[in-house]
Design a protein around this motif. Sequence first.
Motif, PDB file in Angstrom:
ATOM      1  N   GLY A 129       0.786  -1.230   0.000  1.00 19.81           N
ATOM      2  CA  GLY A 129       0.000   0.000   0.000  1.00 19.81           C
ATOM      3  C   GLY A 129       0.814   1.272   0.000  1.00 19.81           C
ATOM      4  O   GLY A 129       0.356   2.310  -0.490  1.00 19.81           O
ATOM      5  N   SER A 130       2.033   1.215   0.547  1.00 20.53           N
ATOM      6  CA  SER A 130       2.864   2.419   0.615  1.00 20.53           C
ATOM      7  C   SER A 130       4.109   2.331  -0.260  1.00 20.53           C
ATOM      8  O   SER A 130       4.949   3.223  -0.228  1.00 20.53           O
ATOM      9  N   PHE A 131       4.228   1.250  -1.043  1.00 21.00           N
ATOM     10  CA  PHE A 131       5.399   1.072  -1.890  1.00 21.00           C
ATOM     11  C   PHE A 131       5.418   2.147  -2.976  1.00 21.00           C
ATOM     12  O   PHE A 131       4.401   2.434  -3.605  1.00 21.00           O
ATOM     13  N   SER A 132       6.574   2.747  -3.203  1.00 20.49           N
ATOM     14  CA  SER A 132       6.664   3.944  -4.047  1.00 20.49           C
ATOM     15  C   SER A 132       6.079   3.736  -5.442  1.00 20.49           C
ATOM     16  O   SER A 132       5.353   4.604  -5.961  1.00 20.49           O
ATOM     17  N   THR A 133       6.370   2.606  -6.077  1.00 19.19           N
ATOM     18  CA  THR A 133       5.849   2.360  -7.420  1.00 19.19           C
ATOM     19  C   THR A 133       4.329   2.337  -7.420  1.00 19.19           C
ATOM     20  O   THR A 133       3.680   2.879  -8.322  1.00 19.19           O
ATOM     21  N   GLU A 134       3.757   1.727  -6.399  1.00 14.97           N
ATOM     22  CA  GLU A 134       2.293   1.685  -6.277  1.00 14.97           C
ATOM     23  C   GLU A 134       1.723   3.079  -6.005  1.00 14.97           C
ATOM     24  O   GLU A 134       0.702   3.464  -6.574  1.00 14.97           O
ATOM     25  N   VAL A 135       2.374   3.820  -5.133  1.00 10.90           N
ATOM     26  CA  VAL A 135       1.870   5.154  -4.762  1.00 10.90           C
ATOM     27  C   VAL A 135       1.886   6.093  -5.963  1.00 10.90           C
ATOM     28  O   VAL A 135       0.902   6.819  -6.225  1.00 10.90           O
ATOM     29  N   ILE A 136       2.969   6.110  -6.702  1.00 12.90           N
ATOM     30  CA  ILE A 136       3.071   6.980  -7.879  1.00 12.90           C
ATOM     31  C   ILE A 136       1.990   6.633  -8.895  1.00 12.90           C
ATOM     32  O   ILE A 136       1.326   7.520  -9.453  1.00 12.90           O
ATOM     33  N   ASN A 137       1.788   5.343  -9.120  1.00  5.95           N
ATOM     34  CA  ASN A 137       0.778   4.928 -10.090  1.00  5.95           C
ATOM     35  C   ASN A 137      -0.637   5.187  -9.589  1.00  5.95           C
ATOM     36  O   ASN A 137      -1.514   5.608 -10.352  1.00  5.95           O
ATOM     37  N   ARG A 138      -0.861   4.937  -8.306  1.00  6.97           N
ATOM     38  CA  ARG A 138      -2.195   5.135  -7.738  1.00  6.97           C
ATOM     39  C   ARG A 138      -2.615   6.605  -7.837  1.00  6.97           C
ATOM     40  O   ARG A 138      -3.776   6.919  -8.100  1.00  6.97           O
ATOM     41  N   GLN A 139      -1.660   7.517  -7.644  1.00  6.01           N
ATOM     42  CA  GLN A 139      -1.976   8.924  -7.759  1.00  6.01           C
ATOM     43  C   GLN A 139      -2.301   9.297  -9.210  1.00  6.01           C
ATOM     44  O   GLN A 139      -3.189  10.116  -9.475  1.00  6.01           O
ATOM     45  N   ALA A 140      -1.597   8.683 -10.152  1.00  3.22           N
ATOM     46  CA  ALA A 140      -1.916   8.906 -11.562  1.00  3.22           C
ATOM     47  C   ALA A 140      -3.329   8.428 -11.873  1.00  3.22           C
ATOM     48  O   ALA A 140      -4.086   9.094 -12.601  1.00  3.22           O
ATOM     49  N   GLU A 141      -3.706   7.286 -11.325  1.00  2.00           N
ATOM     50  CA  GLU A 141      -5.076   6.791 -11.500  1.00  2.00           C
ATOM     51  C   GLU A 141      -6.091   7.764 -10.909  1.00  2.00           C
ATOM     52  O   GLU A 141      -7.162   7.990 -11.487  1.00  2.00           O
TER      53      GLU A 141
END
Length: 538
Positions: free
Chosen positions: A174-186
């Motif tokens: 949930g807090s992994f950088s790759t996931e966070v960057i992509n989730r914000q783009a979504e």
Amino acid sequence: MKKIILTLYFVVATLIGYAQQRKPNIILILADDLGYSDIGAYGSEISTPNLDRLANEGLKLTQFYNNSICAPTRASLITGQYQHKAGVGYFSNDLGLPAYQGYINSESLTIAEVLRLNGYITATSGKWHVSGKGKSLPWERGFDLVFPRVEKNADSGAPTFQEQTDSEGYPLEGSFSTEVINRQAEAFLDQIKTQDKPFFLYLAHTAPHWPLVALPQDIAKYKGRYDSGWEAIRQERFERQKQLGLVSQATQPSLVDADIYDWSRLSFDQKKLWSKKMEVFAAMVDRLDQTIGKLLDKLKDNGQLDNTLIVFLSDNGAPAEDLVRWYHGARINKGPVGTLCSYESQGKNWSYASNTPFKAFKDYTYEGGINTPFIAWFPGKIAKGVKQGTGHVIDLAPTFYDLVGAVYPKEYGGHKANALPGKSLLQVLFQDQDTVRRQEGLFWERAGNRAARIGKWKLLSTWPSYKWELYDLEQDPTERNDVAGQHHEVVSRLSIAYFRWAKENGVVDFAELEAKEPKSMKDFRESKVQEIPVPRNF
């Protein structure tokens, strides 16, 4: 008569509205330190089904160039200027000259600034790395939506947010950088989906740049996969590249660097440590691909997918820096590779495999430093296939403007806009043209490493040497045979073109700048000499 006029009015209004609505969305995805062969579509064993889908349904280019290192590539990518003209000739450091101030100047307009002028909503999520002295921040350079928006950290390269760990020190999804960057783009895509404007999204991931940190479930997929060593993996990738049509059957891979370790001579513990590094690196690329799959699903759910051009590339070749030597590296590790307490890199040995089939690494102007995987996907618009391309990051801005009919202003914000040196790629991407037609050639300079390419010929030198090398990339795409001694006229012609370009773009001899080079970057350049680390528990 009145009825006919009203009917014509509604028809025209509908057509105008349709034309405006159908202006394509654009998503530009940039990976960080990804080597030429690190995704499946370019020969890798790493699982990248989403990028492979885009590549197989869209267009792959075998020759697409960056500027060999992070900030200069990003400056060129986002402005369409050579990095020196944009003010980022060296890195994100101010070396005291306009071409080397370390942040994008006002005369170099960003894609976001130009597209916003032409009716686009603009968004960026991830790494920026072209600001300095509190100037040229993304929300000042045309972006409506920005993540992360943390001004005090804007001059640093990577986004800053808190990653959480499990009991063993591995990041939580949930807090992994790759996931966070992509989730914000979504989230940006959700935010704008009801608006009538097209959008431009610049999605700049930090993966798979070191430190090597990955989710444990992704690392587990690759356990034991790299126990055969870098030479075996490189050969596997090269054979796949031939099958995929990325290289000809006659091509030979580049010659091995003298300081690449002989895998067979390493101890058991050393092999295990090196294998684990590549397992974690593969996991980082795997997760990057997974998030791109989530982005595609979001676009589909929002009805945004079919009218969206997606472009994917990397900012430079895989790196050679040895963090055991540089910035204390492995000496400050407080946990095993893959955890947030580790500061490991894949090292030159695995980058040798990542850059298959090319020579050298990030920061160099050999093909291994400047040639990136490049995918362009636009359903129903771009025909699938493989082309040479011979494009450059300076070409993407004019390509986007050409595609959407954007007007590039002569002045912006009280400043005269720099002319665009790149070429539109539309005929390569959407028509039958195989390569960009560019009589003037392409040029590079990075910390004294120089290169010029005109047609099939590539001229280069590697700092601190000024000796020119010459390669015929049609016959020798992996730069095995320096033919400078046989073609003096070609060396002369390309060197004259290089110095003309250097003068026009504010490039100076690196000897004049070396004293101003930050110690950390000097250490970075000098860290590329290998040494075997003391094996640790992991």
